[in-house]
Design a protein around this motif. Sequence first.
Motif, PDB file in Angstrom:
ATOM      1  N   THR A 285     -58.345 -70.001  13.834  1.00  0.00           N
ATOM      2  CA  THR A 285     -58.993 -71.209  13.339  1.00  0.00           C
ATOM      3  C   THR A 285     -57.980 -72.104  12.641  1.00  0.00           C
ATOM      4  O   THR A 285     -57.182 -71.624  11.838  1.00  0.00           O
ATOM      5  CB  THR A 285     -60.117 -70.859  12.348  1.00  0.00           C
ATOM      6  N   LYS A 286     -58.007 -73.386  12.966  1.00  0.00           N
ATOM      7  CA  LYS A 286     -57.178 -74.364  12.252  1.00  0.00           C
ATOM      8  C   LYS A 286     -58.091 -75.428  11.666  1.00  0.00           C
ATOM      9  O   LYS A 286     -58.977 -75.937  12.337  1.00  0.00           O
ATOM     10  CB  LYS A 286     -56.127 -74.966  13.179  1.00  0.00           C
ATOM     11  N   TYR A 287     -57.838 -75.742  10.413  1.00  0.00           N
ATOM     12  CA  TYR A 287     -58.694 -76.641   9.669  1.00  0.00           C
ATOM     13  C   TYR A 287     -57.989 -77.986   9.518  1.00  0.00           C
ATOM     14  O   TYR A 287     -56.927 -78.070   8.904  1.00  0.00           O
ATOM     15  CB  TYR A 287     -58.977 -76.011   8.310  1.00  0.00           C
ATOM     16  N   ALA A 288     -58.575 -79.031  10.097  1.00  0.00           N
ATOM     17  CA  ALA A 288     -57.932 -80.348  10.085  1.00  0.00           C
ATOM     18  C   ALA A 288     -58.333 -81.162   8.864  1.00  0.00           C
ATOM     19  O   ALA A 288     -57.872 -82.285   8.699  1.00  0.00           O
ATOM     20  CB  ALA A 288     -58.280 -81.110  11.356  1.00  0.00           C
ATOM     21  N   GLY A 289     -59.168 -80.612   8.003  1.00  0.00           N
ATOM     22  CA  GLY A 289     -59.657 -81.376   6.854  1.00  0.00           C
ATOM     23  C   GLY A 289     -60.901 -82.134   7.254  1.00  0.00           C
ATOM     24  O   GLY A 289     -61.366 -82.039   8.398  1.00  0.00           O
ATOM     25  N   SER A 290     -61.460 -82.894   6.333  1.00  0.00           N
ATOM     26  CA  SER A 290     -62.636 -83.680   6.688  1.00  0.00           C
ATOM     27  C   SER A 290     -62.418 -85.169   6.417  1.00  0.00           C
ATOM     28  O   SER A 290     -62.928 -86.014   7.127  1.00  0.00           O
ATOM     29  CB  SER A 290     -63.865 -83.167   5.935  1.00  0.00           C
ATOM     30  N   ARG A 291     -61.617 -85.507   5.404  1.00  0.00           N
ATOM     31  CA  ARG A 291     -61.344 -86.930   5.145  1.00  0.00           C
ATOM     32  C   ARG A 291     -60.526 -87.499   6.300  1.00  0.00           C
ATOM     33  O   ARG A 291     -59.571 -86.878   6.751  1.00  0.00           O
ATOM     34  CB  ARG A 291     -60.589 -87.099   3.834  1.00  0.00           C
ATOM     35  N   PRO A 292     -60.904 -88.704   6.785  1.00  0.00           N
ATOM     36  CA  PRO A 292     -60.231 -89.237   7.976  1.00  0.00           C
ATOM     37  C   PRO A 292     -58.715 -89.361   7.820  1.00  0.00           C
ATOM     38  O   PRO A 292     -57.974 -89.103   8.774  1.00  0.00           O
ATOM     39  CB  PRO A 292     -60.891 -90.602   8.193  1.00  0.00           C
ATOM     40  N   GLY A 293     -58.253 -89.741   6.634  1.00  0.00           N
ATOM     41  CA  GLY A 293     -56.806 -89.868   6.443  1.00  0.00           C
ATOM     42  C   GLY A 293     -56.104 -88.538   6.656  1.00  0.00           C
ATOM     43  O   GLY A 293     -55.016 -88.474   7.243  1.00  0.00           O
ATOM     44  N   THR A 294     -56.728 -87.473   6.195  1.00  0.00           N
ATOM     45  CA  THR A 294     -56.159 -86.128   6.356  1.00  0.00           C
ATOM     46  C   THR A 294     -56.206 -85.702   7.818  1.00  0.00           C
ATOM     47  O   THR A 294     -55.225 -85.187   8.368  1.00  0.00           O
ATOM     48  CB  THR A 294     -56.968 -85.113   5.514  1.00  0.00           C
ATOM     49  N   VAL A 295     -57.345 -85.923   8.453  1.00  0.00           N
ATOM     50  CA  VAL A 295     -57.514 -85.500   9.849  1.00  0.00           C
ATOM     51  C   VAL A 295     -56.520 -86.231  10.752  1.00  0.00           C
ATOM     52  O   VAL A 295     -55.861 -85.609  11.599  1.00  0.00           O
ATOM     53  CB  VAL A 295     -58.958 -85.747  10.339  1.00  0.00           C
ATOM     54  N   ALA A 296     -56.386 -87.558  10.564  1.00  0.00           N
ATOM     55  CA  ALA A 296     -55.451 -88.327  11.401  1.00  0.00           C
ATOM     56  C   ALA A 296     -54.041 -87.760  11.270  1.00  0.00           C
ATOM     57  O   ALA A 296     -53.314 -87.625  12.254  1.00  0.00           O
ATOM     58  CB  ALA A 296     -55.473 -89.801  11.004  1.00  0.00           C
ATOM     59  N   GLY A 297     -53.671 -87.398  10.050  1.00  0.00           N
ATOM     60  CA  GLY A 297     -52.329 -86.867   9.811  1.00  0.00           C
ATOM     61  C   GLY A 297     -52.097 -85.506  10.440  1.00  0.00           C
ATOM     62  O   GLY A 297     -50.965 -85.139  10.737  1.00  0.00           O
ATOM     63  N   ARG A 298     -53.163 -84.735  10.636  1.00  0.00           N
ATOM     64  CA  ARG A 298     -52.981 -83.356  11.094  1.00  0.00           C
ATOM     65  C   ARG A 298     -53.313 -83.126  12.559  1.00  0.00           C
ATOM     66  O   ARG A 298     -52.892 -82.124  13.139  1.00  0.00           O
ATOM     67  CB  ARG A 298     -53.904 -82.426  10.290  1.00  0.00           C
ATOM     68  N   LEU A 299     -54.109 -84.015  13.171  1.00  0.00           N
ATOM     69  CA  LEU A 299     -54.696 -83.708  14.476  1.00  0.00           C
ATOM     70  C   LEU A 299     -53.665 -83.350  15.549  1.00  0.00           C
ATOM     71  O   LEU A 299     -53.731 -82.286  16.168  1.00  0.00           O
ATOM     72  CB  LEU A 299     -55.570 -84.873  14.949  1.00  0.00           C
ATOM     73  N   PHE A 300     -52.688 -84.239  15.773  1.00  0.00           N
ATOM     74  CA  PHE A 300     -51.722 -83.991  16.852  1.00  0.00           C
ATOM     75  C   PHE A 300     -50.871 -82.763  16.559  1.00  0.00           C
ATOM     76  O   PHE A 300     -50.500 -82.003  17.461  1.00  0.00           O
ATOM     77  CB  PHE A 300     -50.835 -85.222  17.073  1.00  0.00           C
ATOM     78  N   ASP A 301     -50.564 -82.587  15.278  1.00  0.00           N
ATOM     79  CA  ASP A 301     -49.823 -81.422  14.826  1.00  0.00           C
ATOM     80  C   ASP A 301     -50.543 -80.134  15.212  1.00  0.00           C
ATOM     81  O   ASP A 301     -49.944 -79.189  15.729  1.00  0.00           O
ATOM     82  CB  ASP A 301     -49.811 -81.487  13.293  1.00  0.00           C
ATOM     83  N   ILE A 302     -51.824 -80.101  14.941  1.00  0.00           N
ATOM     84  CA  ILE A 302     -52.628 -78.912  15.208  1.00  0.00           C
ATOM     85  C   ILE A 302     -52.726 -78.643  16.708  1.00  0.00           C
ATOM     86  O   ILE A 302     -52.612 -77.507  17.154  1.00  0.00           O
ATOM     87  CB  ILE A 302     -54.031 -79.069  14.571  1.00  0.00           C
TER      88      ILE A 302
END
Length: 339
Positions: A285-302
Amino acid sequence: MMTKILKINPISPEPSKIKEAAEVINRGGTVAFPTETVYGLGADALNPEAIRKVFKAKGRPPDNPLIVHISDMDTFQLVAKKPVKAAIDLINRFWPGPLTIIVKKKKIVPGIVTGGLDTVAVRMPDNKIALSLIKMAGVPLVAPSANLSGKPSPTRSRDVAADLSGKIDVIIDGGKTRIGIESTVIDMTTSPPTLLRPGGLPVEEIEKVTGPLQGFLASHESKPATSPGMKYRHYAPKARMVIIVGDSDAVQSDIMKLAEKGLKDGEKVGILAFHKEFRVKGCITKYAGSRPGTVAGRLFDILREFDKDGVDLIISEPYGGSGLKLGIADRLRRAAGLK
Ligand code: TXA
Ligand code: MG
């Protein structure tokens, strides 16, 4: 070819290093550099030979046009015909920033940049390394995202290296990009203007300046492929990817069922979670966060991490909404091949 890694301070870029990279550009070479959205693969936008190298390194289809990156308005006037007033208003309000506008091109822009179209995509990135590189080179730079065509865009220099090492001249390492998904693309040659790609700048901010945009249905159920690049499979990890939709209980139980089936079939299963730390035994499981700023920063990385882990199936919780969430939802859907 040997790819040189140049580490540059993102807060105060060393002029000697910027100069070294600019000289590579001026010799017709290719330089990957950070912007505030994702890393771009830069080349002299007025040099067809250099641009050919960009298409080749990325494996990019020749009919998918490139964005021209500029650092001042004189260069805008060099490449673009005078646009409508709303375009000027957008420029004044949002540049430098994660907004790309499509305008009528001038002759000086080679056809290879625009895939033969009479329009050109232009943006002024909000990143010191990017701006000083463009300025020092003294020419506008094409800069598609610095990934292999179809892969998730790179948010760090090591992602660029994983895709393009040995295929380009220089990779600037300027740290992690601030936003993490690409710029919002608006076609300003139509009336009303057309949203071609939701991205780092929320559509609602743009509509405050332009009024309602056309072209991209917020429902996401169907939409015209107006931007040449949007018709291709994109941002895709190696794994199959499925987004589960529905109310939260249904999503939870569907994820469980699908994960268990995958595991039973001997698959390595990844779960992409947004809303809670969601665990299924035996899955990654990988958690991308829930706040959009956090998710945008992590999505491609994940997505790239799932590939490194050798995952066969990625099961994603749903994610979407307005503002930055619209761009994130778009990338997620494309990563899943619209499944
Ligand atoms: O944030 C970004 O925009 C990043 C950074 C590096 O600046 N760049 C980027 O470039 O995402 P690229 O090439 O990956 O995406 C450019 C998009 C494609 O969907 C392309 O089809 C569209 O812009 N585009 C470019 N020129 C166009 C034109 N004349 N008309 C319509 N769409 C165009
Ligand atoms: Mg791209």
